[in-house]
Structure formats: C-alpha cells, structure tokens
Scaffold this motif. Sequence first.
Motif, PDB file in Angstrom:
ATOM      1  N   ASP A  15     -16.980 -29.192   4.926  1.00 49.35           N
ATOM      2  CA  ASP A  15     -18.254 -29.697   4.396  1.00 49.35           C
ATOM      3  C   ASP A  15     -19.081 -30.341   5.505  1.00 49.35           C
ATOM      4  O   ASP A  15     -20.290 -30.100   5.632  1.00 49.35           O
ATOM      5  CB  ASP A  15     -17.978 -30.699   3.280  1.00 49.35           C
ATOM      6  N   VAL A  72     -20.286 -27.521   8.033  1.00 53.33           N
ATOM      7  CA  VAL A  72     -21.364 -26.701   7.479  1.00 53.33           C
ATOM      8  C   VAL A  72     -22.654 -27.505   7.360  1.00 53.33           C
ATOM      9  O   VAL A  72     -23.742 -26.989   7.645  1.00 53.33           O
ATOM     10  CB  VAL A  72     -20.948 -26.114   6.107  1.00 53.33           C
ATOM     11  N   ALA A  73     -22.542 -28.769   6.961  1.00 51.46           N
ATOM     12  CA  ALA A  73     -23.732 -29.624   6.856  1.00 51.46           C
ATOM     13  C   ALA A  73     -24.418 -29.764   8.211  1.00 51.46           C
ATOM     14  O   ALA A  73     -25.656 -29.704   8.310  1.00 51.46           O
ATOM     15  CB  ALA A  73     -23.343 -30.994   6.306  1.00 51.46           C
ATOM     16  N   VAL A 118     -26.123 -26.394   8.995  1.00 54.73           N
ATOM     17  CA  VAL A 118     -27.330 -26.203   8.174  1.00 54.73           C
ATOM     18  C   VAL A 118     -28.476 -27.079   8.678  1.00 54.73           C
ATOM     19  O   VAL A 118     -29.651 -26.678   8.651  1.00 54.73           O
ATOM     20  CB  VAL A 118     -27.021 -26.506   6.688  1.00 54.73           C
ATOM     21  N   TYR A 169     -16.121 -21.700   2.325  1.00 51.29           N
ATOM     22  CA  TYR A 169     -16.848 -22.879   1.850  1.00 51.29           C
ATOM     23  C   TYR A 169     -18.322 -22.557   1.627  1.00 51.29           C
ATOM     24  O   TYR A 169     -18.915 -22.954   0.622  1.00 51.29           O
ATOM     25  CB  TYR A 169     -16.712 -24.020   2.855  1.00 51.29           C
ATOM     26  N   ILE A 170     -18.913 -21.820   2.567  1.00 56.68           N
ATOM     27  CA  ILE A 170     -20.330 -21.450   2.481  1.00 56.68           C
ATOM     28  C   ILE A 170     -20.614 -20.642   1.218  1.00 56.68           C
ATOM     29  O   ILE A 170     -21.564 -20.919   0.472  1.00 56.68           O
ATOM     30  CB  ILE A 170     -20.745 -20.662   3.737  1.00 56.68           C
ATOM     31  N   ASN A 216     -20.323 -22.579  -2.081  1.00 55.75           N
ATOM     32  CA  ASN A 216     -21.418 -23.520  -2.343  1.00 55.75           C
ATOM     33  C   ASN A 216     -22.800 -22.874  -2.298  1.00 55.75           C
ATOM     34  O   ASN A 216     -23.803 -23.564  -2.435  1.00 55.75           O
ATOM     35  CB  ASN A 216     -21.358 -24.670  -1.326  1.00 55.75           C
ATOM     36  N   THR A 252     -24.466 -21.584   0.183  1.00 50.35           N
ATOM     37  CA  THR A 252     -25.264 -21.963   1.352  1.00 50.35           C
ATOM     38  C   THR A 252     -25.820 -20.721   2.043  1.00 50.35           C
ATOM     39  O   THR A 252     -25.126 -19.717   2.177  1.00 50.35           O
ATOM     40  CB  THR A 252     -24.400 -22.768   2.339  1.00 50.35           C
ATOM     41  N   ASN A 253     -27.057 -20.809   2.490  1.00 51.82           N
ATOM     42  CA  ASN A 253     -27.711 -19.680   3.147  1.00 51.82           C
ATOM     43  C   ASN A 253     -27.407 -19.700   4.646  1.00 51.82           C
ATOM     44  O   ASN A 253     -28.205 -20.123   5.465  1.00 51.82           O
ATOM     45  CB  ASN A 253     -29.223 -19.733   2.911  1.00 51.82           C
ATOM     46  N   LEU A 254     -26.204 -19.253   4.982  1.00 51.74           N
ATOM     47  CA  LEU A 254     -25.758 -19.246   6.369  1.00 51.74           C
ATOM     48  C   LEU A 254     -24.775 -18.096   6.539  1.00 51.74           C
ATOM     49  O   LEU A 254     -23.843 -17.932   5.743  1.00 51.74           O
ATOM     50  CB  LEU A 254     -25.078 -20.582   6.706  1.00 51.74           C
TER      51      LEU A 254
END
Length: 239
Positions: free
Chosen positions: A190, A193-194, A197, A218-219, A222, A224-226
């Motif tokens: 987390d 990735v934070a 981002v 994880y991405i 959740n 997440t656009n990555l």
Amino acid sequence: MNVQIFIPCFIDQLYPEVGFNMVKVLEKAGCSVQYNGNQTCCGQPAFNSGFWGEAKEVCTKFLKDFEGADYVVAPSASCVGFVRNYYQKLFDNSSLHNQVRSLGERTFELSEFLVKVLNIDDFGARLDGKATYHDSCAGLRECRIKEEPRRLLDKVKGLELVEMNDVETCCGFGGTFSVKFEPISIGMADQKVANAVATDASYLISTDMSCLMHLDGYIKHNGTNLKVMHLADVLASGW
C-alpha cells in the motif's frame, strides 16, 4: 559473445514474455543467446524456507546446467543475488568451491550486464508516458544495482522517469514473507503503490517481476490506474 540465459520459475510459468523480450534485447546487442532446456530453479525458495539440504541438491544441478565459461544472464536480481551471495555458504569447503566462485563471477542481472559488461545503454526503445522505478531489495542490496536500470530508461524515447518517495523501501513481497506475514506485506505494498501513484506515473518499472507481481496484485485489487512493466519489456518496446 555467447550468453546463457536463466529463466526464473515464476517468469517461466507466469510471465514468459519477459524472457522472450530479454532474448530480443540481448540479440540486438549482438549476443549469441543459448537456453539450456534442462534448467530448473536456482534453489532460493527452499533455501529461504530453511531447507538447506534440499536447496543444495537444486543448486548442484544449477551448477551443472551452467558450467563452462559463458556469461549467465537473468531477468531477476533476486535469483542473481542468491547465486552470488548464498551459493558460497552452501558449498563452503566443498570440492565445488571454485566452480561456485566462477559461476558467481559470470552471472549477471540483465541491466548490469548490458551496462557494465556490454557497455550499451541505448536500444532504440520507445515508450510514451511517465514512469517511476522500484528498486528491489535484491537488486539494490545484494547486486548493488542502482544506476544501471535508470541509465537504460533514460535513453528510452518518450519516457519521463520520476523518482518516488522512499524509493529504496521494500515493496513487501519477500517471497514467503508475503504469505507468512500477509497484513504487513499488504501494508508495505500500500505504501509503495501510494508513493508510485503520487508521481502521477502511468508505469511502474523494476528489474524484478516478483516485486511487480506482488504490487500488481494490490494495484488490481484496488483498481489503481498504474501498469507494471519489467525493464526487459520496456527495452523491447517500440522496435
């Protein structure tokens, strides 16, 4: 230059395109690439789980599979770091000592082989967008790789590389660590990735697909656009 490639277990089973792209890059660099189909694992999973006897059997096979004088190149700093730093512990005071030392000196992670041995950093690759780079623990601490992947990425046309905060902090994978200590592992992912981002990057790049596999899980969980990309995939883009 003759090069033997080692394909780690998880890349062979889950991300074969990384191996194919590594071959593509090495051949563009002028290498004669060879693959020994008898190869299996480097022995790291068993070693890290405390099964040193079983690991030694696997490592002995690895030594036999890659005996000779050719360079051995792998798309994984984790496997390379294990061969370089821990084979000597397993085979200390054994008849294979010299063979172990030779293998350690001939074994390289892809980015350091391209930059340090071949002295090539521009492959004419192109990837439009902003990216951030993750230093794997094995790459940074066991193989001492820091500038090599960044030097290669700097030559990729259309790519803007932005450093994230706490870039040298572990992603939380750590092999069986992510299974034994799942809540801690997720918390570390987390945080990683934070930070990625926060750079507003579209791509998260690393030399280690094991880290990227963990972070990608994880991405996706959740939303997440990555997008995660192995360095080999980046270097093989656009040509």
